[in-house]
Design a protein around this motif. Structure first.
Motif, PDB file in Angstrom:
ATOM      1  N   ARG A 248       0.802  -1.258  -0.095  1.00 32.96           N
ATOM      2  CA  ARG A 248      -0.005  -0.064   0.078  1.00 32.96           C
ATOM      3  C   ARG A 248       0.963   1.216   0.076  1.00 32.96           C
ATOM      4  N   LEU A 249       2.134   1.122   0.513  1.00 30.84           N
ATOM      5  CA  LEU A 249       2.769   2.455   0.703  1.00 30.84           C
ATOM      6  C   LEU A 249       3.448   2.636  -0.654  1.00 30.84           C
ATOM      7  N   SER A 250       3.359   1.773  -1.783  1.00 31.30           N
ATOM      8  CA  SER A 250       3.986   2.118  -2.819  1.00 31.30           C
ATOM      9  C   SER A 250       3.303   3.044  -3.651  1.00 31.30           C
ATOM     10  N   GLY A 251       2.248   3.390  -3.152  1.00 30.02           N
ATOM     11  CA  GLY A 251       1.614   4.624  -3.542  1.00 30.02           C
ATOM     12  C   GLY A 251       1.736   5.721  -3.052  1.00 30.02           C
ATOM     13  N   ALA A 252       2.455   5.787  -1.946  1.00 31.71           N
ATOM     14  CA  ALA A 252       2.620   6.992  -1.369  1.00 31.71           C
ATOM     15  C   ALA A 252       3.574   8.198  -1.949  1.00 31.71           C
ATOM     16  N   ARG A 253       3.398   9.459  -1.735  1.00 31.38           N
ATOM     17  CA  ARG A 253       3.903  10.410  -2.477  1.00 31.38           C
ATOM     18  C   ARG A 253       5.152  11.072  -1.971  1.00 31.38           C
ATOM     19  N   HIS A 254       5.179  11.085  -0.386  1.00 30.27           N
ATOM     20  CA  HIS A 254       6.148  11.647   0.241  1.00 30.27           C
ATOM     21  C   HIS A 254       6.915  10.706   1.158  1.00 30.27           C
ATOM     22  N   ILE A 255       8.437  10.905   1.513  1.00 36.00           N
ATOM     23  CA  ILE A 255       9.275  10.143   2.241  1.00 36.00           C
ATOM     24  C   ILE A 255       8.731  10.523   3.821  1.00 36.00           C
ATOM     25  N   ALA A 256       8.260  11.374   4.132  1.00 36.10           N
ATOM     26  CA  ALA A 256       7.660  11.864   5.484  1.00 36.10           C
ATOM     27  C   ALA A 256       6.535  10.473   5.821  1.00 36.10           C
TER      28      ALA A 256
ATOM     29  N   LEU B 289       6.898   4.000   9.724  1.00 40.11           N
ATOM     30  CA  LEU B 289       7.903   3.138  10.708  1.00 40.11           C
ATOM     31  C   LEU B 289       7.671   3.470  12.178  1.00 40.11           C
ATOM     32  N   ARG B 290       7.488   4.763  12.490  1.00 44.06           N
ATOM     33  CA  ARG B 290       7.122   5.200  13.892  1.00 44.06           C
ATOM     34  C   ARG B 290       5.769   4.676  14.259  1.00 44.06           C
ATOM     35  N   VAL B 291       4.644   4.810  13.622  1.00 44.15           N
ATOM     36  CA  VAL B 291       3.384   4.100  13.779  1.00 44.15           C
ATOM     37  C   VAL B 291       3.554   2.754  14.196  1.00 44.15           C
ATOM     38  N   LEU B 292       4.238   1.823  13.284  1.00 44.93           N
ATOM     39  CA  LEU B 292       4.244   0.392  13.720  1.00 44.93           C
ATOM     40  C   LEU B 292       5.102   0.305  14.921  1.00 44.93           C
ATOM     41  N   GLN B 293       6.079   0.912  15.189  1.00 41.68           N
ATOM     42  CA  GLN B 293       6.982   0.772  16.119  1.00 41.68           C
ATOM     43  C   GLN B 293       6.049   1.240  17.628  1.00 41.68           C
ATOM     44  N   ARG B 294       5.307   2.285  17.763  1.00 42.29           N
ATOM     45  CA  ARG B 294       4.246   2.540  18.866  1.00 42.29           C
ATOM     46  C   ARG B 294       3.242   1.609  18.949  1.00 42.29           C
ATOM     47  N   HIS B 295       2.706   0.949  17.601  1.00 40.59           N
ATOM     48  CA  HIS B 295       1.876   0.225  17.764  1.00 40.59           C
ATOM     49  C   HIS B 295       2.117  -1.323  18.527  1.00 40.59           C
TER      50      HIS B 295
ATOM     51  N   PRO C 238      -1.262   8.138  21.443  1.00 40.03           N
ATOM     52  CA  PRO C 238      -0.932   9.458  20.653  1.00 40.03           C
ATOM     53  C   PRO C 238       0.448   9.475  19.897  1.00 40.03           C
ATOM     54  N   LEU C 239       0.659  10.258  18.786  1.00 45.58           N
ATOM     55  CA  LEU C 239       1.521  10.391  18.011  1.00 45.58           C
ATOM     56  C   LEU C 239       2.428  11.762  18.057  1.00 45.58           C
ATOM     57  N   PRO C 240       3.384  12.025  19.181  1.00 45.35           N
ATOM     58  CA  PRO C 240       3.849  13.287  19.186  1.00 45.35           C
ATOM     59  C   PRO C 240       5.101  13.756  18.004  1.00 45.35           C
ATOM     60  N   ASN C 241       5.398  14.784  17.999  1.00 43.63           N
ATOM     61  CA  ASN C 241       5.918  15.427  16.899  1.00 43.63           C
ATOM     62  C   ASN C 241       7.444  15.093  17.043  1.00 43.63           C
ATOM     63  N   ASN C 242       7.827  14.291  17.691  1.00 43.04           N
ATOM     64  CA  ASN C 242       9.300  13.953  17.933  1.00 43.04           C
ATOM     65  C   ASN C 242       9.812  12.977  16.910  1.00 43.04           C
ATOM     66  N   ILE C 243       9.570  12.895  15.625  1.00 38.36           N
ATOM     67  CA  ILE C 243       9.676  11.859  14.782  1.00 38.36           C
ATOM     68  C   ILE C 243      10.943  12.448  13.813  1.00 38.36           C
ATOM     69  N   GLU C 244      12.106  11.764  13.932  1.00 40.72           N
ATOM     70  CA  GLU C 244      13.449  12.481  13.366  1.00 40.72           C
ATOM     71  C   GLU C 244      13.119  12.758  11.761  1.00 40.72           C
ATOM     72  N   GLY C 245      13.169  13.843  11.354  1.00 46.13           N
ATOM     73  CA  GLY C 245      13.554  14.097  10.258  1.00 46.13           C
ATOM     74  C   GLY C 245      12.048  14.746   9.609  1.00 46.13           C
ATOM     75  N   VAL C 246      11.018  14.816  10.350  1.00 46.44           N
ATOM     76  CA  VAL C 246       9.683  15.170  10.058  1.00 46.44           C
ATOM     77  C   VAL C 246       9.031  16.055  10.728  1.00 46.44           C
ATOM     78  N   ASN C 247       8.807  17.316  10.397  1.00 40.67           N
ATOM     79  CA  ASN C 247       8.186  18.209  11.122  1.00 40.67           C
ATOM     80  C   ASN C 247       6.798  18.190  11.374  1.00 40.67           C
ATOM     81  N   ARG C 248       6.240  18.895  12.075  1.00 37.02           N
ATOM     82  CA  ARG C 248       4.982  18.741  12.337  1.00 37.02           C
ATOM     83  C   ARG C 248       3.668  19.005  11.293  1.00 37.02           C
TER      84      ARG C 248
END
Length: 124
Positions: A51-59, A65-71, A80-90
């Motif tokens: 499904r992510l093969s259709g994604a348009r952004h690297i973010a 990855l962070r969602v699966l880790q927290r899951h 809750p998913l805070p803004n502290n994802i490396e390389g991704v702004n809010r």
């Protein structure tokens, strides 16, 4: 004071380890934390890859990855998913969550002035 010579006490003092041999408690705690950090990993399901093969952004990939880790850490409950994802702004995180939601991988509950609650729809 009158100190008497005690050979047993003297022998005991000789057997005592010096400060260079005493284990440092802080060092032990740090090593335990480092071991826990090294053991972390993320299982990335094949369905997500397709499904992510259709994604348009690297973010989107970084947030996925962070969602699966927290899951995994939250054992399937919404989190809750805070803004502290490396390389991704809010703003990029918000866009990535929208894209993941459109791909049907997650469900997002947006809250005013709080981190969004994320629930994984298709973990495998």
């Amino acid at each position: 004071m009158n100190e008497e010579y005690d050979p047993e006490l003297d022998l005991l003092k000789q057997c005592r380890l010096g400060p260079e041999f005493e284990p440092d408690a802080a060092r032990r705690i740090d090593s335990m934390i480092d071991k826990k950090r090294r053991q972390r990993f993320v299982m990335f399901p094949q369905q997500w890859i397709e499904r992510l093969s259709g994604a348009r952004h690297i973010a989107t990939y970084r947030v996925a990855l962070r969602v699966l880790q927290r899951h995994g850490q939250c054992r399937g409950r919404p989190f809750p998913l805070p803004n502290n994802i490396e390389g991704v702004n809010r703003w990029a995180k918000s866009m990535a969550l929208s894209e993941l939601e459109q791909l049907g991988l997650i469900r997002v509950e947006r809250r005013v002035r709080k981190s969004p609650l994320v629930a994984v729809v298709a973990p495998s």
